[in-house]
Design a protein around this motif. Structure first.
Motif, PDB file in Angstrom:
ATOM      1  N   ILE A 171      43.786  32.560  34.776  1.00 29.66           N
ATOM      2  CA  ILE A 171      43.161  33.745  34.177  1.00 29.66           C
ATOM      3  C   ILE A 171      43.712  35.012  34.828  1.00 29.66           C
ATOM      4  O   ILE A 171      44.036  35.983  34.138  1.00 29.66           O
ATOM      5  CB  ILE A 171      41.622  33.684  34.309  1.00 29.66           C
ATOM      6  N   PHE A 172      43.841  35.005  36.147  1.00 24.10           N
ATOM      7  CA  PHE A 172      44.373  36.152  36.878  1.00 24.10           C
ATOM      8  C   PHE A 172      45.791  36.478  36.423  1.00 24.10           C
ATOM      9  O   PHE A 172      46.118  37.638  36.145  1.00 24.10           O
ATOM     10  CB  PHE A 172      44.341  35.861  38.386  1.00 24.10           C
ATOM     11  N   ILE A 173      46.655  35.469  36.329  1.00 20.67           N
ATOM     12  CA  ILE A 173      48.050  35.674  35.927  1.00 20.67           C
ATOM     13  C   ILE A 173      48.129  36.171  34.480  1.00 20.67           C
ATOM     14  O   ILE A 173      48.913  37.081  34.173  1.00 20.67           O
ATOM     15  CB  ILE A 173      48.874  34.372  36.107  1.00 20.67           C
ATOM     16  N   ILE A 174      47.317  35.602  33.606  1.00 22.85           N
ATOM     17  CA  ILE A 174      47.303  36.056  32.209  1.00 22.85           C
ATOM     18  C   ILE A 174      46.835  37.510  32.128  1.00 22.85           C
ATOM     19  O   ILE A 174      47.422  38.318  31.403  1.00 22.85           O
ATOM     20  CB  ILE A 174      46.420  35.144  31.334  1.00 22.85           C
ATOM     21  N   GLU A 175      45.811  37.852  32.901  1.00 24.10           N
ATOM     22  CA  GLU A 175      45.306  39.228  32.870  1.00 24.10           C
ATOM     23  C   GLU A 175      46.359  40.226  33.348  1.00 24.10           C
ATOM     24  O   GLU A 175      46.394  41.362  32.884  1.00 24.10           O
ATOM     25  CB  GLU A 175      44.039  39.356  33.707  1.00 24.10           C
ATOM     26  N   LEU A 176      47.222  39.811  34.262  1.00 17.37           N
ATOM     27  CA  LEU A 176      48.307  40.691  34.713  1.00 17.37           C
ATOM     28  C   LEU A 176      49.271  41.037  33.579  1.00 17.37           C
ATOM     29  O   LEU A 176      49.917  42.082  33.608  1.00 17.37           O
ATOM     30  CB  LEU A 176      49.098  40.035  35.855  1.00 17.37           C
ATOM     31  N   GLN A 177      49.368  40.149  32.591  1.00 13.42           N
ATOM     32  CA  GLN A 177      50.287  40.372  31.477  1.00 13.42           C
ATOM     33  C   GLN A 177      49.707  41.272  30.393  1.00 13.42           C
ATOM     34  O   GLN A 177      50.432  41.759  29.536  1.00 13.42           O
ATOM     35  CB  GLN A 177      50.684  39.021  30.853  1.00 13.42           C
ATOM     36  N   ILE A 178      48.409  41.491  30.426  1.00 15.50           N
ATOM     37  CA  ILE A 178      47.747  42.321  29.425  1.00 15.50           C
ATOM     38  C   ILE A 178      47.924  43.791  29.812  1.00 15.50           C
ATOM     39  O   ILE A 178      47.647  44.161  30.951  1.00 15.50           O
ATOM     40  CB  ILE A 178      46.243  41.984  29.336  1.00 15.50           C
ATOM     41  N   PRO A 179      48.385  44.620  28.888  1.00 17.36           N
ATOM     42  CA  PRO A 179      48.515  46.048  29.203  1.00 17.36           C
ATOM     43  C   PRO A 179      47.150  46.631  29.580  1.00 17.36           C
ATOM     44  O   PRO A 179      46.123  46.248  29.018  1.00 17.36           O
ATOM     45  CB  PRO A 179      49.024  46.679  27.904  1.00 17.36           C
ATOM     46  N   THR A 180      47.160  47.553  30.528  1.00 15.59           N
ATOM     47  CA  THR A 180      45.905  48.150  30.968  1.00 15.59           C
ATOM     48  C   THR A 180      45.248  48.920  29.831  1.00 15.59           C
ATOM     49  O   THR A 180      45.919  49.608  29.058  1.00 15.59           O
ATOM     50  CB  THR A 180      46.128  49.093  32.168  1.00 15.59           C
ATOM     51  N   LEU A 181      43.943  48.784  29.747  1.00 14.96           N
ATOM     52  CA  LEU A 181      43.190  49.449  28.696  1.00 14.96           C
ATOM     53  C   LEU A 181      42.946  50.916  29.029  1.00 14.96           C
ATOM     54  O   LEU A 181      42.793  51.741  28.141  1.00 14.96           O
ATOM     55  CB  LEU A 181      41.851  48.732  28.493  1.00 14.96           C
ATOM     56  N   VAL A 182      42.894  51.213  30.313  1.00 14.27           N
ATOM     57  CA  VAL A 182      42.612  52.562  30.785  1.00 14.27           C
ATOM     58  C   VAL A 182      43.749  52.971  31.725  1.00 14.27           C
ATOM     59  O   VAL A 182      44.115  52.195  32.601  1.00 14.27           O
ATOM     60  CB  VAL A 182      41.265  52.594  31.556  1.00 14.27           C
ATOM     61  N   PRO A 183      44.286  54.162  31.563  1.00 14.21           N
ATOM     62  CA  PRO A 183      45.415  54.565  32.415  1.00 14.21           C
ATOM     63  C   PRO A 183      44.993  55.013  33.815  1.00 14.21           C
ATOM     64  O   PRO A 183      45.490  56.006  34.336  1.00 14.21           O
ATOM     65  CB  PRO A 183      46.037  55.718  31.629  1.00 14.21           C
ATOM     66  N   VAL A 184      44.077  54.282  34.415  1.00 13.77           N
ATOM     67  CA  VAL A 184      43.600  54.598  35.757  1.00 13.77           C
ATOM     68  C   VAL A 184      43.980  53.422  36.655  1.00 13.77           C
ATOM     69  O   VAL A 184      43.596  52.288  36.378  1.00 13.77           O
ATOM     70  CB  VAL A 184      42.066  54.819  35.760  1.00 13.77           C
ATOM     71  N   PRO A 185      44.732  53.681  37.731  1.00  7.68           N
ATOM     72  CA  PRO A 185      45.144  52.582  38.617  1.00  7.68           C
ATOM     73  C   PRO A 185      43.935  51.838  39.203  1.00  7.68           C
ATOM     74  O   PRO A 185      42.960  52.447  39.608  1.00  7.68           O
ATOM     75  CB  PRO A 185      45.911  53.293  39.735  1.00  7.68           C
ATOM     76  N   GLY A 186      44.033  50.527  39.212  1.00  2.00           N
ATOM     77  CA  GLY A 186      42.979  49.709  39.810  1.00  2.00           C
ATOM     78  C   GLY A 186      41.869  49.309  38.860  1.00  2.00           C
ATOM     79  O   GLY A 186      41.042  48.472  39.194  1.00  2.00           O
ATOM     80  N   VAL A 187      41.851  49.881  37.680  1.00  3.77           N
ATOM     81  CA  VAL A 187      40.802  49.546  36.714  1.00  3.77           C
ATOM     82  C   VAL A 187      41.267  48.372  35.870  1.00  3.77           C
ATOM     83  O   VAL A 187      42.275  48.454  35.178  1.00  3.77           O
ATOM     84  CB  VAL A 187      40.446  50.757  35.823  1.00  3.77           C
ATOM     85  N   LYS A 188      40.549  47.264  35.970  1.00  4.16           N
ATOM     86  CA  LYS A 188      40.830  46.095  35.141  1.00  4.16           C
ATOM     87  C   LYS A 188      39.551  45.285  34.985  1.00  4.16           C
ATOM     88  O   LYS A 188      38.570  45.518  35.690  1.00  4.16           O
ATOM     89  CB  LYS A 188      41.962  45.254  35.722  1.00  4.16           C
ATOM     90  N   LEU A 189      39.567  44.341  34.079  1.00  3.31           N
ATOM     91  CA  LEU A 189      38.362  43.553  33.819  1.00  3.31           C
ATOM     92  C   LEU A 189      38.032  42.580  34.944  1.00  3.31           C
ATOM     93  O   LEU A 189      36.879  42.282  35.191  1.00  3.31           O
ATOM     94  CB  LEU A 189      38.504  42.779  32.512  1.00  3.31           C
ATOM     95  N   GLY A 190      39.022  42.048  35.606  1.00  2.00           N
ATOM     96  CA  GLY A 190      38.755  41.079  36.669  1.00  2.00           C
ATOM     97  C   GLY A 190      38.193  39.783  36.116  1.00  2.00           C
ATOM     98  O   GLY A 190      37.206  39.243  36.630  1.00  2.00           O
TER      99      GLY A 190
END
Length: 175
Positions: free
Chosen positions: A19-38
């Motif tokens: 899940i972590f590796i797949i999430e890395l491949q998804i473009p960020t939804l918000v252009p703020v560094p560090g913001v991701k779904l986790g």
């Protein structure tokens, strides 16, 4: 550690890592560094409530170590580990307070703790207290991500706990 318990922890570590590796491949939804779904935190919350603290700690640490190695982001190891362990400690305290219908609350508070841990390490590493101004943005994103991952984990725990209880009941009847 029994073979069954070790296998369960290994499978959940692998699921969280994928899940972590797949999430890395998804473009960020918000252009703020560090913001991701986790999304990998779904597994952490799930295991905290279904497997217990020891297995959850092992799954979390293995996922963070392997995720940092596989993604090539070794600098993120420090941030991920500090946030992950603070999140773990908060969830450990809350796990005896919340019910199975409130797992999402534990996830939200854990996500907030995760962000606090990461900001604290960033301030220590960079010696830049001004990074604290970034915390409100991370809090909002943590609440949103914590809600999503919490509801996913709560759904999985509820369904699998029911399945586990049913299997135990059936095995009890066969004896």
């Amino acid at each position: 550690m029994s073979v069954r318990r070790l296998t369960r922890a290994a499978v959940l570590t692998a699921v969280a890592l994928v899940i972590f590796i797949i999430e890395l491949q998804i473009p960020t939804l918000v252009p703020v560094p560090g913001v991701k779904l986790g999304l990998a935190n779904i597994v952490t919350v799930f295991s905290m409530f279904l497997l217990g603290p020891a297995d959850t700690a092992a799954i979390l640490v293995c996922r963070i170590l392997l995720g940092s190695m596989f993604s090539g982001q070794m600098m993120s190891l420090l941030y991920s580990m500090s946030g992950g362990l603070l999140c773990y400690l908060v969830m450990l305290l809350m796990r005896n307070i919340v019910t199975y219908r409130q797992i999402w609350v534990c996830s939200v508070v854990g996500a907030i703790a995760h962000n606090i841990g990461q900001i604290a390490v960033a301030i220590l590493v960079t010696n830049t207290p001004a990074l604290l101004a970034y915390l409100p943005v991370l809090m909002v994103s943590g609440i949103i991500a914590g809600l999503f991952t919490g509801f996913c984990a709560q759904f999985a725990v509820t369904k699998l706990k029911g399945l586990s209880d049913e299997m135990e009941r059936q095995n009890g009847r066969k004896k």
